[in-house]
Design a protein around this motif. Structure first.
Motif, PDB file in Angstrom:
ATOM      1  N   GLY A 238       1.897   3.056  -2.509  1.00 22.11           N
ATOM      2  CA  GLY A 238       1.547   4.023  -3.543  1.00 22.11           C
ATOM      3  C   GLY A 238       2.629   4.220  -4.594  1.00 22.11           C
TER       4      GLY A 238
ATOM      5  N   GLY B  51       0.799  -1.217   0.000  1.00 22.64           N
ATOM      6  CA  GLY B  51       0.000   0.000   0.000  1.00 22.64           C
ATOM      7  C   GLY B  51       0.832   1.267   0.000  1.00 22.64           C
TER       8      GLY B  51
ATOM      9  N   LEU C 267      -4.546   9.227  -6.502  1.00 21.68           N
ATOM     10  CA  LEU C 267      -3.712   8.890  -5.348  1.00 21.68           C
ATOM     11  C   LEU C 267      -3.861   9.996  -4.316  1.00 21.68           C
ATOM     12  CD1 LEU C 267      -1.680   6.898  -4.131  1.00 21.68           C
ATOM     13  CD2 LEU C 267       0.141   8.280  -5.168  1.00 21.68           C
TER      14      LEU C 267
ATOM     15  N   ASP D  42      -2.732  10.539   1.532  1.00 20.12           N
ATOM     16  CA  ASP D  42      -2.354   9.456   2.445  1.00 20.12           C
ATOM     17  C   ASP D  42      -1.703   8.285   1.709  1.00 20.12           C
ATOM     18  OD1 ASP D  42      -4.546   8.540   1.049  1.00 20.12           O
ATOM     19  OD2 ASP D  42      -5.667   7.899   2.826  1.00 20.12           O
ATOM     20  N   GLN D  43      -1.404   8.485   0.404  1.00 20.33           N
ATOM     21  CA  GLN D  43      -0.804   7.469  -0.465  1.00 20.33           C
ATOM     22  C   GLN D  43      -1.762   6.305  -0.746  1.00 20.33           C
ATOM     23  OE1 GLN D  43       1.458   9.671  -1.509  1.00 20.33           O
ATOM     24  NE2 GLN D  43       2.758   7.924  -1.931  1.00 20.33           N
ATOM     25  N   ARG D  44      -3.038   6.502  -0.575  1.00 25.78           N
ATOM     26  CA  ARG D  44      -4.047   5.482  -0.847  1.00 25.78           C
ATOM     27  C   ARG D  44      -4.867   5.885  -2.070  1.00 25.78           C
ATOM     28  NH1 ARG D  44      -2.352   1.144   1.631  1.00 25.78           N
ATOM     29  NH2 ARG D  44      -2.458   1.209   3.866  1.00 25.78           N
ATOM     30  N   CYS D  45      -5.322   4.875  -2.802  1.00 24.67           N
ATOM     31  CA  CYS D  45      -6.149   5.114  -3.983  1.00 24.67           C
ATOM     32  C   CYS D  45      -7.556   5.507  -3.547  1.00 24.67           C
ATOM     33  CB  CYS D  45      -6.198   3.847  -4.832  1.00 24.67           C
ATOM     34  SG  CYS D  45      -7.239   3.995  -6.299  1.00 24.67           S
ATOM     35  N   ARG D  46      -8.012   6.636  -4.060  1.00 19.32           N
ATOM     36  CA  ARG D  46      -9.348   7.120  -3.715  1.00 19.32           C
ATOM     37  C   ARG D  46     -10.448   6.355  -4.444  1.00 19.32           C
ATOM     38  NH1 ARG D  46     -10.339  12.867  -4.668  1.00 19.32           N
ATOM     39  NH2 ARG D  46      -9.789  12.202  -6.706  1.00 19.32           N
TER      40      ARG D  46
ATOM     41  N   TYR E 141     -10.090   2.859  -5.187  1.00 18.88           N
ATOM     42  CA  TYR E 141      -9.562   1.492  -5.126  1.00 18.88           C
ATOM     43  C   TYR E 141     -10.604   0.443  -5.516  1.00 18.88           C
ATOM     44  CZ  TYR E 141      -6.922  -2.511  -3.492  1.00 18.88           C
ATOM     45  OH  TYR E 141      -6.246  -3.710  -3.434  1.00 18.88           O
TER      46      TYR E 141
END
Length: 137
Positions: free
Chosen positions: A14, A12, A71, A74-78, A80
């Motif tokens: 990114g 995770g 991205l 928070d380095q997370r895929c919005r 996903y």
């Protein structure tokens, strides 16, 4: 693909959603629809804000500087849950699994390469075949 199996476990981080140069994320009409539905926005707004058309006609998600537009900070895929097949298939792309050297090179960008369970080469080949057939349809 000379390796018998690949080790991979997404951390995770990114890293696969960032890069410089000719990186792009191809996005089909169906993938665009799924993302639009997730975001609850119109097609016109989605295309204006998030889609670009490459010289060869491929539709791609826009990049914000050196990162995918989805991205988050928070380095997370919005998006996903609705991410494109190209994202779901990473790192099992032909150019990455095509040689041991390419796999090791990508491992410098992706901290999940070389970790986790072994992914059998037969599964990787099967997934690549599914993706190839889907792109032709």
């Amino acid at each position: 693909m000379s390796a018998r199996a690949f080790r991979f476990s997404c951390t995770g981080c990114g890293g696969c959603c960032t890069g410089r140069g000719d990186y792009y994320v191809a996005v089909t009409a169906e993938e665009q629809r799924r993302i639009r539905n997730l975001l609850e926005i119109s097609q016109a707004w989605f295309r204006r804000r998030y889609v670009t058309v490459l010289e060869d006609g491929t539709e791609s998600l826009r990049w914000a500087g050196d990162r995918c537009v989805f991205l988050g900070p928070d380095q997370r895929c919005r998006v996903y849950a609705a991410r494109p097949a190209q994202c779901r298939d990473y790192p099992f792309w032909p150019e990455v699994v095509g040689s041991d050297a390419a796999w090791r090179r990508e491992g410098k960008r992706c901290e999940g390469i070389g970790r986790g369970a072994r992914v059998p080469i037969a599964r990787v080949r099967r997934q690549l075949g599914i993706r190839r057939r889907a792109r032709k349809a």
